[in-house]
Design an enzyme around this catalytic site. Structure first.
Site, PDB file in Angstrom:
ATOM      1  N   CYS A   1     -25.570  32.913   7.385  1.00  0.00           N
ATOM      2  CA  CYS A   1     -24.740  33.830   8.178  1.00  0.00           C
ATOM      3  C   CYS A   1     -23.704  33.053   8.993  1.00  0.00           C
ATOM      4  O   CYS A   1     -22.777  32.495   8.431  1.00  0.00           O
ATOM      5  CB  CYS A   1     -25.641  34.713   9.044  1.00  0.00           C
TER       6      CYS A   1
ATOM      7  N   HIS B   1     -30.160  36.875   5.364  1.00  0.00           N
ATOM      8  CA  HIS B   1     -31.035  36.046   6.205  1.00  0.00           C
ATOM      9  C   HIS B   1     -32.409  35.828   5.586  1.00  0.00           C
ATOM     10  O   HIS B   1     -33.344  36.573   5.883  1.00  0.00           O
ATOM     11  CB  HIS B   1     -31.222  36.730   7.565  1.00  0.00           C
TER      12      HIS B   1
ATOM     13  N   GLU C   1     -34.551  33.743   6.408  1.00  0.00           N
ATOM     14  CA  GLU C   1     -35.537  33.420   7.457  1.00  0.00           C
ATOM     15  C   GLU C   1     -36.131  34.672   8.103  1.00  0.00           C
ATOM     16  O   GLU C   1     -37.159  34.589   8.772  1.00  0.00           O
ATOM     17  CB  GLU C   1     -34.908  32.498   8.519  1.00  0.00           C
TER      18      GLU C   1
END
Lengths: 76, 226
Positions: free
Chosen positions: B84, B194, B196
């Site tokens: 990002c 994302h 994560e």
């Protein structure tokens, strides 16, 4: 020297901000407006104006997506 | 093996990135003002709003002291993952081609998207199956991938597009549905979604783990090859 750097989206790159403004104006009764683009204005005092192009290339604009124009405004 | 997660002023996904990395290896934070990468084996440039996104997203962070070391690490073949805002930083630093522009909708988008793995090999997607779909969230305002047509053709031809938004899932108007690209050497990946945030069943998907696991496997193989 007092200078202005005008930064614009490069021609041909979709500019949704410009489109949004263009669509908003007729809603307020302003007609006959086209080709609206939204950019950025950076004003600065510089001791060495010769450095301005490098400043633009390195930081003030992203040359891949933006054109810039340096306008000299005379002594600061 | 150890991951280093950069923390800029304004980073906000650094802790999730750290936690995701810890699921496959060791991890520690790297401070933006510190040039020392502490001997990590891979660097993650996380999401957030580094330096307030002033001027352009990623434009100021690119000049942080830590980024000089990250650029050198990347040039030497070190694995660098930009997520990002991290993707934006890597593009501004010219470690990746292209740029991220405001979403076509001009709105912040926050939703789960389906990604199609365009290339299931190499350090970042080696643990994926060809054509596999990954369910991973996006959350951004400036995520529209742009590059001139000739550069897009070159990216396609060289297999640098690793991840695309699946049909109907492009959340931002990215050209050719590009969600994640790597550099020519293949050791730097930037992506807007994302991974994560998709490592725990609690949040609905663990597909993001594949990216971190791929990195781990790649680094382990490299060690074994010596």
């Amino acid at each position: 020297m007092r200078a202005r750097v005008l930064v614009r989206p490069k021609a041909g790159i979709l500019d949704p901000q410009g489109q949004a403004v263009e669509r908003a104006l007729p809603a307020l009764g302003f007609t006959g407006v086209s080709n609206v683009h939204v950019g950025r204005l950076i004003e600065l005092d510089v001791e060495d104006p010769a450095q301005l192009p490098q400043m633009c290339e390195a930081l003030l604009a992203n040359p891949l997506i933006e054109d810039y124009e340096i306008v000299a405004d005379g002594p600061s | 093996m150890k991951f280093g997660v950069v923390r800029f002023p304004g980073s906000c996904d650094d802790v999730d990135a750290l936690r995701a990395a810890e699921l496959v290896g060791e991890a520690e934070l790297l401070w933006h003002a510190d040039r020392d990468l502490h001997g990590v084996d891979a660097v993650i440039v996380p999401g957030g709003f580094s330096y307030g996104d002033y001027l352009r997203a990623g434009a100021i962070a690119r000049f942080a002291p830590v980024m000089e070391s990250v650029a050198e690490f990347a040039r030497e073949g070190g694995l660098v993952l930009g997520i990002c805002n991290g993707f934006q930083v890597l593009c501004e630093a010219r470690l990746l081609p292209g740029a991220l522009l405001p979403n076509v909708s001009l709105r912040f988008v926050f939703r789960q998207v389906e990604l199609a793995v365009a290339r299931a090999e190499g350090p970042f997607t080696g643990a994926c199956e060809p054509g596999e779909r990954l369910s991973i969230p996006v959350k951004h305002t400036t995520g529209r991938f742009y590059a001139p047509d000739d550069q897009l053709d070159a990216l396609d031809a060289s297999g640098q597009v690793l991840l695309r938004y699946a049909p109907g899932h492009n959340p931002n108007g990215s050209l050719r549905d590009i969600a994640g690209i790597c550099n020519e050497q293949g050791n730097v990946l930037g992506l807007m979604p994302h991974p994560e945030h998709a490592v725990d069943p609690l949040t609905g998907s663990i597909d993001g783990l594949k990216i971190f696991a791929s990195m781990r496997v790649h680094l382990d193989d490299r060690v074994l090859a010596f």
